[in-house]
Write an enzyme that holds these catalytic residues in place. Structure first.
Site, PDB file in Angstrom:
ATOM      1  N   PHE A 109     -10.607  58.426  86.967  1.00 42.72           N
ATOM      2  CA  PHE A 109      -9.451  59.107  86.370  1.00 42.72           C
ATOM      3  C   PHE A 109      -8.248  58.200  86.215  1.00 42.72           C
ATOM      4  O   PHE A 109      -7.359  58.467  85.400  1.00 42.72           O
ATOM      5  CB  PHE A 109      -9.088  60.349  87.193  1.00 42.72           C
ATOM      6  CG  PHE A 109      -8.296  60.101  88.443  1.00 42.72           C
ATOM      7  CD1 PHE A 109      -6.923  60.268  88.469  1.00 42.72           C
ATOM      8  CD2 PHE A 109      -8.922  59.713  89.620  1.00 42.72           C
ATOM      9  CE1 PHE A 109      -6.186  60.053  89.615  1.00 42.72           C
ATOM     10  CE2 PHE A 109      -8.200  59.505  90.773  1.00 42.72           C
ATOM     11  CZ  PHE A 109      -6.821  59.671  90.779  1.00 42.72           C
ATOM     12  N   LYS A 110      -8.197  57.114  86.966  1.00 40.22           N
ATOM     13  CA  LYS A 110      -7.055  56.202  86.870  1.00 40.22           C
ATOM     14  C   LYS A 110      -6.923  55.588  85.474  1.00 40.22           C
ATOM     15  O   LYS A 110      -5.851  55.131  85.087  1.00 40.22           O
ATOM     16  CB  LYS A 110      -7.177  55.095  87.917  1.00 40.22           C
ATOM     17  CG  LYS A 110      -7.323  55.576  89.365  1.00 40.22           C
ATOM     18  CD  LYS A 110      -6.087  56.273  89.859  1.00 40.22           C
ATOM     19  CE  LYS A 110      -6.244  56.801  91.267  1.00 40.22           C
ATOM     20  NZ  LYS A 110      -6.283  55.787  92.308  1.00 40.22           N
ATOM     21  N   ASP A 111      -8.035  55.560  84.707  1.00 41.70           N
ATOM     22  CA  ASP A 111      -7.976  54.983  83.364  1.00 41.70           C
ATOM     23  C   ASP A 111      -7.008  55.726  82.445  1.00 41.70           C
ATOM     24  O   ASP A 111      -6.431  55.136  81.539  1.00 41.70           O
ATOM     25  CB  ASP A 111      -9.368  54.993  82.724  1.00 41.70           C
ATOM     26  CG  ASP A 111     -10.324  53.986  83.342  1.00 41.70           C
ATOM     27  OD1 ASP A 111      -9.869  52.885  83.681  1.00 41.70           O
ATOM     28  OD2 ASP A 111     -11.517  54.304  83.484  1.00 41.70           O
TER      29      ASP A 111
END
Length: 453
Positions: A109-111
């Site tokens: 999800f950090k993308d």
């Protein structure tokens, strides 16, 4: 739109400058001077593509960037995702949904935030003629996502600290096998909290920060949090209208940034039933929401390493809003917590939050249960979100691809899970630096490898 520090000792900044500053000069975190009301915009946003929705949302904050430029930055940030919906919402049963946040280039999800932040940095550096040295700490996914968002870009070097032996082998390979000349992964002999403390100390050294043009990719950077707000709004608008307002978002989180983003969207007018903070056995947030006591414990390595955290840096933003923007109170709380590792909130109001705790045995049990019930393979962090789901409508955030944690998945369901992206990394050479958990060591590395005009 101006952005102010949670500690109230620096002048408000515009969006671009606040992004470049990262951590405020007084040690606080930047927050919007006010939260815009999006309640009257939601219906008009329904049906927008992910990037179009992100643009409409960011227009409210990044008003010092020409809208045409902002739209191009955002469009470019979601080109590397392998699903056309970017954040597909899967219906598991009549009341359970899975928000898939692992379709970006590093499968986490950090993308969503770090592809955008990387492009923002590139744009702002080109406009200003500046150079920066990005410094960050990671418990697993932030580092690889930050590196992917920045490797090969001009005018920026990136230094990522991570706890040696406390991230998954594939997470480490994502950071150490890029071959990029501007990327410096640093394995420290310590925990994520140690790494994060070093980052905060160096950002707090005003002279060093200025001399080496330090910039932040951790969720201390306000652009990270704003970018993460978008997928909550996107999921909300994808839900059937009669389900959206009764939905509870269930969020695996260690650093509080992921769930804070949803809470801020709620404060802006996205009406939902609430948020469940799902922790692993490192349960400082679970204990807080159960007792009102915020107290550091020992970090225990777990099957969900990205949540092996005790000091949740984004909690300071929650305190700021929960204390009615009283910066004196924020300073008092943060100083006391720094000194003693503990703060007791009197008459603690959990607002729309609840919390669950999931130890390693329950992580494996939840992976197995979800696979047997729905035929869906989830990663160990997402598994924490399936602990004790209540009987209402729940949207569980799936924060990483299960292929990043093959040993745990194999142990839980006797299945091999692979990703071509990760398999290719196994053929590459690991290149990393190693040092003790000491800020002086990191200073010297930056002095030796940093970029300067």
């Amino acid at each position: 739109m101006k952005f102010v520090s949670t500690r109230g000792k620096v002048e408000p900044l515009g969006f671009s400058e606040a992004v470049m500053e990262g951590l405020a000069g007084d040690g606080g975190l930047f927050v919007p001077e006010f939260l815009p009301d999006i309640s009257n915009k939601l219906e008009s946003w329904r049906g927008l593509s992910y990037s179009k929705l992100c643009f409409e949302f960011f227009k409210l904050f990044a008003d010092d960037i020409p809208q045409g430029d902002l739209e191009k930055i955002i469009d470019a940030s979601y080109k590397k995702f392998d699903d056309a919906q970017i954040a597909p919402l899967s219906k598991l049963d009549d009341k359970t949904y899975l928000l898939e946040l692992y379709h970006g280039p590093t499968l986490a999800f950090k993308d969503f935030a770090l592809q955008l932040l990387g492009n923002l940095y590139e744009y702002l550096l080109e406009k200003s003629g500046r150079v920066i040295n990005v410094l960050g700490a990671t418990s697993g996914d932030t580092g690889s996502a930050a590196i992917n968002g920045l490797f090969g870009k001009k005018n920026v070097n990136i230094f990522i600290l991570y706890p040696d032996g406390r991230v998954s082998p594939l997470q480490e390979r994502q950071m150490t096998c890029t071959g990029a000349s501007n990327v410096f992964p640093i394995a420290i002999d310590g925990t994520f909290d140690d790494a994060q403390a070093i980052v905060k100390e160096l950002f707090g050294d005003a002279d060093f920060k200025k001399k080496w043009s330090l910039a932040a990719v951790n969720s201390i950077n306000l652009a990270r949090i704003l970018a993460q707000c978008v997928y909550y709004v996107y999921a909300y608008l994808k839900l059937p209208p009669d389900r959206a307002q009764s939905a509870r978002f269930v969020v695996p989180t260690g650093n509080f940034g992921n769930v804070l983003a949803g809470w801020l969207a709620c404060k802006m007018g996205m009406k939902v039933r609430g948020f469940t903070v799902a922790t692993n056995q490192n349960d400082i947030l679970y204990r807080l929401f159960k007792t009102g006591v915020y107290e550091v414990g020992e970090v225990k390595p777990s099957y969900a390493p990205s949540m092996d955290i005790q000091v949740s840096s984004n909690f300071e933003r929650f305190i700021y809003f929960a204390e009615n923007k009283d910066t004196c109170k924020v300073r008092e709380i943060m100083q006391a917590f720094k000194s003693s590792g503990k703060w007791i909130f009197e008459n603690f109001n959990a607002d729309v939050f609840s919390s669950v705790r999931c130890d390693d045995s329950s992580i494996k049990k939840n992976i197995r249960n979800v696979y047997e019930k729905y035929g869906k393979i989830i990663d160990p962090h997402t598994a924490c979100g399936f602990e004790n789901l209540d009987g209402g409508v729940n949207v569980v955030l799936s924060t990483a691809h299960p292929a990043k944690f093959p040993e745990v998945i194999k142990s839980a369901i006797s299945r091999d899970v692979k990703s071509p992206i990760l398999e290719e990394l196994k053929q590459r050479k690991i290149e990393r630096m190693e040092c003790g958990a000491n800020s002086d060591f990191i200073r010297e590395i930056i002095k030796e490898r940093g970029i300067r005009k």
